[in-house]
Design a protein around this motif. Structure first.
Motif, short mmCIF file in Angstrom:
data_model
loop_
_atom_site.label_atom_id
_atom_site.label_comp_id
_atom_site.label_asym_id
_atom_site.label_seq_id
_atom_site.Cartn_x
_atom_site.Cartn_y
_atom_site.Cartn_z
N TYR A 31 -84.83 53.96 -10.57
CA TYR A 31 -85.09 52.84 -11.47
C TYR A 31 -85.01 51.45 -10.82
CZ TYR A 31 -84.66 56.31 -15.16
OH TYR A 31 -84.83 57.41 -15.95
N CYS A 32 -84.29 51.28 -9.73
CA CYS A 32 -84.06 49.94 -9.19
C CYS A 32 -85.15 49.54 -8.19
CB CYS A 32 -82.69 49.88 -8.50
SG CYS A 32 -81.34 50.11 -9.64
N PRO A 33 -85.75 48.37 -8.38
CA PRO A 33 -86.75 47.90 -7.41
C PRO A 33 -86.11 47.22 -6.20
CG PRO A 33 -86.67 46.41 -9.26
CD PRO A 33 -85.74 47.55 -9.58
N VAL A 34 -84.89 46.70 -6.35
CA VAL A 34 -84.21 45.96 -5.29
C VAL A 34 -82.85 46.60 -5.05
CG1 VAL A 34 -83.26 43.72 -4.64
CG2 VAL A 34 -85.38 43.82 -5.94
N VAL A 35 -82.49 46.75 -3.78
CA VAL A 35 -81.19 47.32 -3.42
C VAL A 35 -80.37 46.24 -2.74
CG1 VAL A 35 -80.00 49.08 -2.07
CG2 VAL A 35 -82.18 49.62 -3.15
N ARG A 36 -79.16 46.02 -3.24
CA ARG A 36 -78.25 45.04 -2.65
C ARG A 36 -76.90 45.70 -2.42
NH1 ARG A 36 -80.03 40.40 -6.73
NH2 ARG A 36 -81.88 39.72 -5.61
N VAL A 37 -76.22 45.25 -1.38
CA VAL A 37 -74.90 45.77 -1.06
C VAL A 37 -73.90 44.61 -1.07
CG1 VAL A 37 -75.71 47.75 0.25
CG2 VAL A 37 -75.36 45.60 1.41
N ILE A 38 -72.67 44.92 -1.38
CA ILE A 38 -71.60 43.92 -1.34
C ILE A 38 -70.82 44.14 -0.05
CG2 ILE A 38 -69.52 43.08 -2.45
CD1 ILE A 38 -70.75 43.92 -5.10
N CYS A 39 -70.74 43.09 0.75
CA CYS A 39 -70.09 43.17 2.06
C CYS A 39 -69.00 42.11 2.16
CB CYS A 39 -71.11 42.93 3.17
SG CYS A 39 -72.48 44.07 3.14
N HIS A 40 -68.12 42.30 3.12
CA HIS A 40 -67.10 41.29 3.39
C HIS A 40 -66.94 41.12 4.89
CE1 HIS A 40 -63.81 43.94 4.74
NE2 HIS A 40 -64.33 44.81 3.89
N THR A 41 -66.45 39.97 5.27
CA THR A 41 -66.20 39.70 6.68
C THR A 41 -64.85 40.27 7.07
OG1 THR A 41 -65.23 37.57 6.11
CG2 THR A 41 -67.56 37.58 6.69
N GLN A 42 -64.66 40.47 8.36
CA GLN A 42 -63.37 40.92 8.88
C GLN A 42 -62.67 39.70 9.45
OE1 GLN A 42 -64.49 44.03 11.58
NE2 GLN A 42 -64.34 45.57 9.98
N ILE A 43 -62.05 38.96 8.57
CA ILE A 43 -61.48 37.66 8.92
C ILE A 43 -60.31 37.81 9.88
CG2 ILE A 43 -59.81 37.37 7.08
CD1 ILE A 43 -62.43 34.76 8.00
N GLN A 44 -59.64 38.97 9.89
CA GLN A 44 -58.49 39.15 10.78
C GLN A 44 -58.92 39.22 12.25
OE1 GLN A 44 -59.55 41.42 8.63
NE2 GLN A 44 -59.64 43.44 9.58
N LYS A 45 -60.19 39.51 12.52
CA LYS A 45 -60.68 39.56 13.89
C LYS A 45 -60.98 38.18 14.45
CE LYS A 45 -62.44 44.22 13.97
NZ LYS A 45 -63.56 45.08 14.35
N LEU A 46 -61.08 37.20 13.56
CA LEU A 46 -61.30 35.82 14.00
C LEU A 46 -59.96 35.12 14.11
CD1 LEU A 46 -64.26 34.90 11.66
CD2 LEU A 46 -64.39 35.53 14.06
N ASN A 47 -59.88 34.17 14.98
CA ASN A 47 -58.64 33.43 15.17
C ASN A 47 -58.70 32.16 14.33
OD1 ASN A 47 -56.16 32.75 16.10
ND2 ASN A 47 -56.84 32.08 18.11
N LEU A 48 -58.69 32.34 13.01
CA LEU A 48 -58.76 31.21 12.09
C LEU A 48 -57.51 31.18 11.22
CD1 LEU A 48 -62.45 31.55 10.90
CD2 LEU A 48 -61.56 29.98 12.61
N ARG A 49 -57.31 30.05 10.59
CA ARG A 49 -56.16 29.93 9.69
C ARG A 49 -56.41 30.63 8.37
NH1 ARG A 49 -54.65 23.70 9.62
NH2 ARG A 49 -52.80 24.50 8.59
N GLN A 50 -57.68 30.82 8.05
CA GLN A 50 -58.03 31.43 6.78
C GLN A 50 -57.66 32.92 6.78
OE1 GLN A 50 -62.06 30.80 5.69
NE2 GLN A 50 -62.02 32.32 4.06
#
Length: 108
Positions: A31-50
């Protein structure tokens, strides 16, 4: 601070009822004409304060809907490399949302 992990109850329901999961994927393919996925970044691999990861919804392009769903299913709970998605010097379109300032502007 909550000790709960996100989507744990949803994950438990999928483990208890694998037929429902397969049925949902078949309904998406049909039934779906468009496929979307929900993703997230791996913030722990970056050296940021966030500490909080960026969560985004990404549209899957290329191939039929069934091929898109199969690709997305194969990438569940796995790391997706940038080189798997983009080629070198490839042009891409982006959509961004900003905080509206109205007529005031940034500086008063």
């Amino acid at each position: 601070r909550s000790k709960k992990k996100a989507f744990t109850q949803y994950q438990k329901n999928l483990a208890d009822k694998p037929k429902d999961f397969a049925r949902t994927l078949e309904r998406i393919k049909k039934y779906c004409p468009v496929v979307r996925v929900i993703c997230h970044t791996q913030i722990q691999k970056l050296n940021l304060r966030q500490k909080k990861a960026h969560i985004m919804e990404i549209q899957v392009n290329g191939g039929t809907v069934a091929q898109k769903v199969d690709w997305a299913q194969s990438k569940f709970e796995q790391e997706v490399q940038v080189s798997e998605v983009f080629e070198n010097w490839e042009m891409i379109d982006t959509i961004g949302v900003t905080k509206g300032k109205g007529n005031c502007g940034v500086v008063k």
